[in-house]
Every structure is written in structure tokens, then in C-alpha cells.
Design a protein around this motif. Structure first.
Motif, short mmCIF file in Angstrom:
data_model
loop_
_atom_site.label_atom_id
_atom_site.label_comp_id
_atom_site.label_asym_id
_atom_site.label_seq_id
_atom_site.Cartn_x
_atom_site.Cartn_y
_atom_site.Cartn_z
N TYR A 41 0.78 -1.24 0.00
CA TYR A 41 0.00 0.00 0.00
C TYR A 41 0.81 1.29 0.00
CZ TYR A 41 -4.16 -2.81 0.85
OH TYR A 41 -5.20 -3.71 0.72
N SER A 42 2.05 1.25 0.44
CA SER A 42 2.82 2.49 0.54
C SER A 42 2.98 3.14 -0.83
CB SER A 42 4.20 2.21 1.15
OG SER A 42 4.92 3.41 1.29
N GLY A 43 2.51 4.37 -0.98
CA GLY A 43 2.63 5.09 -2.24
C GLY A 43 1.74 4.59 -3.35
N ALA A 44 0.80 3.69 -3.04
CA ALA A 44 -0.08 3.14 -4.08
C ALA A 44 -1.05 4.21 -4.57
CB ALA A 44 -0.85 1.94 -3.55
N THR A 45 -1.27 4.24 -5.87
CA THR A 45 -2.16 5.25 -6.45
C THR A 45 -3.47 4.65 -6.96
OG1 THR A 45 -1.07 5.00 -8.60
CG2 THR A 45 -0.23 6.73 -7.13
N VAL A 46 -3.56 3.32 -7.03
CA VAL A 46 -4.76 2.68 -7.55
C VAL A 46 -5.41 1.87 -6.44
CG1 VAL A 46 -5.73 1.14 -9.29
CG2 VAL A 46 -3.66 2.45 -9.80
N ALA A 47 -6.69 2.14 -6.17
CA ALA A 47 -7.41 1.39 -5.14
C ALA A 47 -8.90 1.48 -5.41
CB ALA A 47 -7.08 1.91 -3.75
N LEU A 48 -9.57 0.34 -5.35
CA LEU A 48 -11.02 0.34 -5.40
C LEU A 48 -11.58 0.48 -4.00
CD1 LEU A 48 -11.67 -2.56 -7.96
CD2 LEU A 48 -11.97 -0.13 -8.34
N SER A 49 -10.93 -0.18 -3.03
CA SER A 49 -11.42 -0.17 -1.66
C SER A 49 -10.78 0.96 -0.87
CB SER A 49 -11.12 -1.52 -0.98
OG SER A 49 -11.50 -1.48 0.37
N SER A 50 -11.46 2.09 -0.78
CA SER A 50 -10.92 3.20 0.01
C SER A 50 -10.85 2.83 1.48
CB SER A 50 -11.80 4.44 -0.19
OG SER A 50 -13.14 4.17 0.17
N ARG A 51 -11.76 1.94 1.91
CA ARG A 51 -11.76 1.54 3.32
C ARG A 51 -10.45 0.83 3.69
NH1 ARG A 51 -15.86 -1.09 2.96
NH2 ARG A 51 -15.16 -3.25 3.03
N LYS A 52 -10.01 -0.11 2.86
CA LYS A 52 -8.78 -0.81 3.18
C LYS A 52 -7.56 0.09 2.98
CE LYS A 52 -10.27 -5.58 2.71
NZ LYS A 52 -10.08 -6.91 2.08
N ALA A 53 -7.62 0.99 1.99
CA ALA A 53 -6.51 1.92 1.79
C ALA A 53 -6.36 2.84 3.00
CB ALA A 53 -6.75 2.74 0.52
N GLU A 54 -7.48 3.29 3.56
CA GLU A 54 -7.43 4.16 4.73
C GLU A 54 -6.93 3.39 5.95
OE1 GLU A 54 -11.44 5.45 4.86
OE2 GLU A 54 -11.20 6.89 3.20
N THR A 55 -7.34 2.12 6.08
CA THR A 55 -6.85 1.29 7.17
C THR A 55 -5.35 1.09 7.05
OG1 THR A 55 -8.96 0.12 7.34
CG2 THR A 55 -7.04 -0.96 8.31
N ALA A 56 -4.87 0.84 5.84
CA ALA A 56 -3.44 0.66 5.62
C ALA A 56 -2.68 1.93 5.99
CB ALA A 56 -3.18 0.30 4.15
N GLU A 57 -3.25 3.08 5.65
CA GLU A 57 -2.60 4.35 5.98
C GLU A 57 -2.47 4.52 7.49
OE1 GLU A 57 -3.21 9.14 5.06
OE2 GLU A 57 -4.42 7.64 4.02
N ARG A 58 -3.53 4.15 8.22
CA ARG A 58 -3.47 4.23 9.69
C ARG A 58 -2.43 3.27 10.25
NH1 ARG A 58 -9.12 4.29 9.17
NH2 ARG A 58 -9.28 2.13 9.87
N MET A 59 -2.34 2.08 9.67
CA MET A 59 -1.34 1.11 10.14
C MET A 59 0.07 1.63 9.92
SD MET A 59 -3.04 -2.49 8.85
CE MET A 59 -1.69 -3.50 9.51
N LEU A 60 0.31 2.22 8.75
CA LEU A 60 1.65 2.72 8.45
C LEU A 60 2.00 3.91 9.33
CD1 LEU A 60 1.57 2.44 4.54
CD2 LEU A 60 2.66 0.88 6.18
N ALA A 61 1.00 4.76 9.59
CA ALA A 61 1.24 5.90 10.47
C ALA A 61 1.55 5.43 11.89
CB ALA A 61 0.04 6.83 10.47
#
Length: 273
Positions: free
Chosen positions: A241-261
Motif C-alpha cells: 500500500y505504501s505510495g499506491a495510487t490505484v485502489a477500489l477499496s478506500s476503506r482498506k486503503a485508509e486502514t493501511a494508511e493508519r497502520m503505516l502511520a
């Protein structure tokens, strides 16, 4: 627009549907507006003797011919959550159904495919939004890439975009921060993906090429799963997910962002695998 309903229509609503169809509304638009399926609208129109308009939908049949990052991601999503059906004397159908809250994912996929086919609303018999297209070229391409029988095409196996699509499309998989106890804050990272054994074995091979080892494929109900926590989970999420620009699931992308933070702000015990 009328109030959205789910289930049987009243006679007044049936009349509204017919009037709006004759005024130019599509079957898909009416299905979404009235909370019924597109076949139900079509059946109503036919039973009331209203001539059906012939609709020719657009579709990029070559959408998966070139394995770009965008294409790899969406192929992964369809590998996890889509299906392909072949019937004699019919054009093959690629279908995917998601919960109503995830309808936006289907809209993004439809846009990528250049499709004007409708996304049907949930009904009493189909509790998910349904999207499907018919194409020999798309169906044959997905099958050739390994959708049902391995091995998966090596170019997909090497693509983090493909694997992110698989994870995003996996309704039984998860990623997130969890509590170690009821009183503790949600700080323990966790990652899990569910699927067919040969696909998950290929995912492990991909992870090993990225230095992530020590995981295994385990039985899960009728299929299999890979799961881990703490450091390995953080590394997998960062890889996908780091730096990914393509995502259908905004929910999982947002969760990944919280995990990385969270990983960046607390480099203590969670960093250990």
C-alpha cells in the motif's frame, strides 16, 4: 426522484417505473432508484406490453491485454471477488457482487472497463450490488492469466498491484490495528488474506522475493488463509500500500494508511516479527 424502496412495488410505483422508462430512463437507473433488480424492471416492462429499447453497451474488451499497474490491480480484484461463467451459445459473463456500502468499488471498476452496463441494486433475493459484463476477450484473458487454474501468470505474481487487488477484493481477509486486551489501545497490526491454496502459495513466493519470510498457508473452512501480526503485518501492508495510487477499496486503503502511520510513530514491540 421517488423514495427508494426494497421489495415489491405498489401499483403506483409500477406505473411510475413504466412512465419513466418510456420517458428515457434506463433499466439500470430505474432498478437503482426503486431498489429492485434490473431483470425485475425488465420483466415489468415486458409484462405491461411496453417495447424494450435495444441498448448497446460500451466496453473496453482489450482492458486487460496490457498488464499495466491499473490493469494488474483490477485483475487481482477480480481474481478474489469476481466470477466468470461460460454457457453454450452465450457470450461469457464476468460478474462481481459487493455489499451496498461498497457500490463505489463497482463504479470504479466499471469506469476502468469503459462499460455502460448498470450496477444493480440489492433486492430481497440478491443482497449485494451486482455488476457484470459480457466479453469473450476479457473472459478468455482472465482465464489464460490463471483465474481458475494455476499457475498464475508470472507477471501478475511479481506485481504488488495485483496482490493489493487480491487483498482489496478478499471479503474474508482483513488488515487493521487491534487491541491486545479490552483495556489496551488498538495498536497491534494484523494482516490476513483468504483464497485458493495455489494462489496463496504464489503470494508467499512474492513475499519471499521481498524479504518477508516465515509465513505459511493454512486451511480455512473450505479454502486457505495466510495470517500474521506485528512486524510482518506492517511490512506486508507497507509493501502493498505504501505510495499506491490505484485502489477500489478506500476503506482498506485508509486502514493501511493508519497502520503505516502507527508503525512510524511507535517503532517498539510492533516492529518485531
Amino acid at each position: 426522484m421517488p423514495a427508494r424502496v426494497v421489495g415489491k412495488l405498489t401499483e403506483d410505483q409500477r406505473s411510475e417505473v413504466l412512465q419513466r422508462y418510456q420517458a428515457g430512463a434506463s433499466l439500470g437507473q430505474l432498478a437503482l432508484a426503486y431498489g429492485i433488480t434490473e431483470p425485475a424492471v425488465r420483466g415489468l416492462v415486458v409484462r405491461r406490453g411496453v417495447p424494450l429499447r435495444r441498448v448497446v453497451h460500451t466496453l473496453r474488451h482489450e482492458a486487460f491485454d496490457e498488464l499495466t499497474s491499473d490493469a494488474c490491480y483490477r485483475i487481482g480484484f477480480l481474481f478474489a471477488d469476481g466470477s466468470i461463467s461460460y454457457r453454450p451459445r452465450h457470450i461469457p459473463q464476468i460478474s462481481v457482487g459487493l455489499a451496498e456500502r461498497d457500490r463505489a468499488h463497482l463504479a470504479k471498476l466499471r469506469t476502468f472497463l469503459g462499460s455502460t452496463s448498470a450496477i444493480s441494486a440489492p433486492s430481497p433475493t440478491h443482497h449485494s450490488c451486482q455488476f457484470s459484463v459480457r466479453s469473450h476477450q476479457l473472459a478468455d484473458r482472465l482465464v489464460a492469466l490463471g483465474r481458475y487454474q494455476g499457475p498464475t501468470d508470472a507477471r501478475l505474481v511479481e506485481s504488488r498491484d495485483f496482490w493489493r487487488g487480491v487483498v482489496d477484493g478478499d471479503g474474508d481477509g482483513s488488515l487493521g490495528l487491534y487491541r491486545r486486551s479490552r483495556s489496551a489501545p488498538a495498536t497491534m497490526p494484523q494482516f490476513r488474506v483468504v483464497g485458493r491454496r495455489h494462489v496463496l502459495e504464489e503470494f508467499l513466493g512474492f513475499l519471499r522475493t521481498q524479504g518477508i519470510t516465515g509465513l505459511s498457508v493454512r486451511p480455512h473452512k473450505s479454502i486457505h488463509t495466510i495470517g500474521t501480526t506485528c512486524g510482518p503485518a506492517e511490512r506486508i501492508v507497507a509493501l502493498l500500500y505504501s505510495g499506491a495510487t490505484v485502489a477500489l477499496s478506500s476503506r482498506k486503503a485508509e486502514t493501511a494508511e493508519r497502520m503505516l502511520a502507527a508503525a512510524a510513530s511507535s517503532p517498539g514491540p510492533n516492529r518485531q516479527g
